[in-house]
Design a protein around this motif. Structure first.
Motif, PDB file in Angstrom:
ATOM      1  N   UNK A  51      47.874 -25.779  19.207  1.00 37.65           N
ATOM      2  CA  UNK A  51      47.444 -26.823  18.231  1.00 37.65           C
ATOM      3  C   UNK A  51      46.810 -27.904  19.020  1.00 37.65           C
ATOM      4  N   UNK A  52      47.028 -27.861  20.345  1.00 38.97           N
ATOM      5  CA  UNK A  52      46.578 -29.001  21.055  1.00 38.97           C
ATOM      6  C   UNK A  52      45.775 -28.401  22.168  1.00 38.97           C
ATOM      7  N   UNK A  53      45.140 -29.242  23.001  1.00 36.93           N
ATOM      8  CA  UNK A  53      44.589 -28.597  24.252  1.00 36.93           C
ATOM      9  C   UNK A  53      45.723 -28.546  25.314  1.00 36.93           C
ATOM     10  N   UNK A  97      41.649 -28.494  14.855  1.00 43.89           N
ATOM     11  CA  UNK A  97      40.983 -28.962  13.851  1.00 43.89           C
ATOM     12  C   UNK A  97      40.495 -30.366  13.790  1.00 43.89           C
ATOM     13  N   UNK A  98      40.700 -31.165  14.419  1.00 41.85           N
ATOM     14  CA  UNK A  98      40.695 -32.522  14.404  1.00 41.85           C
ATOM     15  C   UNK A  98      39.058 -32.882  14.943  1.00 41.85           C
ATOM     16  N   UNK A  99      38.736 -33.810  14.113  1.00 38.79           N
ATOM     17  CA  UNK A  99      37.238 -34.455  14.465  1.00 38.79           C
ATOM     18  C   UNK A  99      37.892 -35.964  14.954  1.00 38.79           C
ATOM     19  N   UNK A 100      37.781 -35.888  16.187  1.00 41.87           N
ATOM     20  CA  UNK A 100      38.579 -36.991  17.102  1.00 41.87           C
ATOM     21  C   UNK A 100      37.584 -38.339  17.038  1.00 41.87           C
ATOM     22  N   UNK A 112      36.797 -30.894  17.631  1.00 38.72           N
ATOM     23  CA  UNK A 112      37.846 -29.956  18.288  1.00 38.72           C
ATOM     24  C   UNK A 112      37.151 -28.355  18.079  1.00 38.72           C
ATOM     25  N   UNK A 113      37.463 -27.643  19.207  1.00 35.75           N
ATOM     26  CA  UNK A 113      37.027 -26.224  18.841  1.00 35.75           C
ATOM     27  C   UNK A 113      37.048 -25.433  17.580  1.00 35.75           C
TER      28      UNK A 113
END
Length: 469
Positions: A51-53, A97-100, A112-113
């Motif tokens: 879910x995260x880098x 899925x985040x648009x940072x 994000x990817x």
């Protein structure tokens, strides 16, 4: 192919990913283990769902230490098998899925990817901006996937491939370390450009986890038309005229053969023939400008003069967005329209624009000689020389018999492409399908250099091990 992954490695992966971060459920895995055309079927001991880098880094680090291979996967829209595991750990980016951030001043969006291309388009529009990369699969194709395959799409003529639209990347390298290269700079001349190595690397040099992407103004003047031409040569002449008439405002120039349109009309619901009469070839042209009325005026002049000179036989200009979408639907449904027609040899190739017509004529003659009755269907981004060249089995023919000739037919097509200084993969990458084939056309010097780069970053070859050099 089945790889043996030690039980302790699987346990460690499950522990770092936590609840909801992994799956071995056959129903959950099933759609991720098959390619869209059902040509590749895979298997995996574990679906990793970071879910995260940091989660990605933990997974890659554990696998690197144990020498366990990984296949990264985005939206699973690839057509060359590179995203389908054959026993490797399957690392899906679907939860990234985040648009940072999105900044209309810097004209950049950081996504994000696992963010879909459609979601990026929507976020950009909300800020009065546009991300110009367009694909038929934009609802499922993800940013990580388009970056890793250097996707092209319909607007390459004006905006370039994905590598021309990326300002920076964040990625987990094959040793599990995080590289934060999410720059927003338009100019950075400080040596090797690592992001350009990762773009188009198909996950072999690391897992892309986020990207800084260029945004552009929304163009208020847009004209979309479909024109009929007798030959691909006439289409190329029309392209030259379009660029002269509209300058840099030509955004798309797509070629479609009549057979492909007939498959769309036959196999896809709610489609209409774009013109009242049947023609051998069609061109979809889109012109866009920031000046009110400029695109419409340029299109009118282009088509009017082309009709007068006999270069085109007929044309229809979209009168509203619904008509423009209908024109694009015919183009975007070329591949789905083919699917019910049986076994197909698909080729994603490029040649210099000036030689597109020559390629089509020569390749089609050779294919029809090899398989009498073969239904050749050609379409694509003729404005940048990228043709999707597909050879479908004869009507009523045998799928297995046609498939048995795929390697022979593809070798003929690829040899023609190579003789024209073209590429055997213009848009979808090499994947499992074309990696070995590419060795035939690349020089030993180039292959050695590519292998040295990979060896330096991934000495254990754990990242997508069956893909690239």
């Amino acid at each position: 192919m089945t790889l043996s992954v030690p039980a302790d490695v699987l346990s460690r992966l499950k522990a770092v990913l936590g609840e909801g971060g992994w799956s071995q459920d056959p129903e959950r895995l099933a759609p991720k283990l098959v390619e869209w055309r059902d040509r590749w079927q895979g298997n995996t001991p574990l679906l990793a769902l970071p879910k995260t880098t940091q989660d990605v880094a933990a997974v890659v680090g554990i696998c690197a230490q144990a020498g366990v291979p990984i296949t990264p996967q985005g939206g699973n829209t690839g057509l060359v098998g590179g995203q389908i595991p054959l026993g490797e750990i399957l690392l899906s980016t679907e939860r990234l899925r985040t648009i940072r951030d999105i900044d209309a001043f810097d004209d950049v969006i950081v996504a994000e990817a696992g963010v879909t291309l459609a979601a990026v388009h929507e976020a950009a529009l909300d800020k009065g901006r546009r991300f110009p990369l367009g694909l038929a699969s934009e609802g499922t194709a993800t940013i990580g996937g388009v970056v890793s395959t250097n996707a092209g799409g319909t607007a390459v003529l004006r905006y370039g491939n994905t590598r021309d639209l990326v300002l920076g990347l964040e990625a987990v390298l094959p040793n599990g370390e995080i590289w934060n290269g999410l720059k927003r700079l338009r100019k950075d001349n400080t040596g090797y450009d690592l992001k350009q190595l990762l773009i188009g690397a198909e996950g072999t040099l690391g897992v892309v986890t986020a990207a800084s992407l260029k945004l552009f103004p929304i163009l208020i003047s847009r004209a979309t038309a479909i024109a009929a031409v007798d030959t691909p040569e006439a289409a190329i002449q029309l392209l030259v005229r379009a660029k002269d008439e509209a300058g840099g405002a030509v955004e798309a120039f797509e070629l479609m053969g009549r057979r492909g349109i007939e498959f769309v009309l036959k196999n896809i619901a709610n489609q209409r023939d774009p013109l009242s009469e049947i023609h051998p070839w069609y061109v979809l042209v889109e012109i866009a400008s920031g000046e009110p009325g400029a695109a419409e005026g340029a299109m009118e002049r282009l088509l009017g003069k082309a009709l007068e000179d006999g270069l085109i036989r007929d044309a229809a200009v979209a009168q509203n967005q619904a008509q423009a979408r209908a024109f694009w639907s015919i183009r975007e449904n070329q591949s789905p329209g083919q699917k019910p027609e049986g076994a197909t040899w698909k080729h994603d190739v490029s040649v210099p624009v000036s030689r597109v017509a020559e390629f089509l004529n020569l390749a089609t003659a050779r294919m029809e000689a090899l398989v009498p009755g073969a239904r050749v269907t050609a379409f694509g981004h003729v404005g940048d020389g990228n043709i999707h060249y597909d050879v479908i089995r004869p009507d009523g023919g045998d799928d297995a018999a046609h498939s048995s000739l795929r390697a022979q037919g593809s070798r003929i097509v690829h040899d023609i492409v190579a003789s024209m200084s073209g590429s055997i993969s213009a848009e979808h990458g090499l994947g499992s399908m074309k990696t070995e084939e590419a060795r035939r056309y690349k020089s030993p010097v180039e292959v050695a250099a590519l292998m040295a780069i990979r060896q330096s970053l991934d000495p254990k070859r754990i990242m997508n091990p069956r893909v690239l050099f």
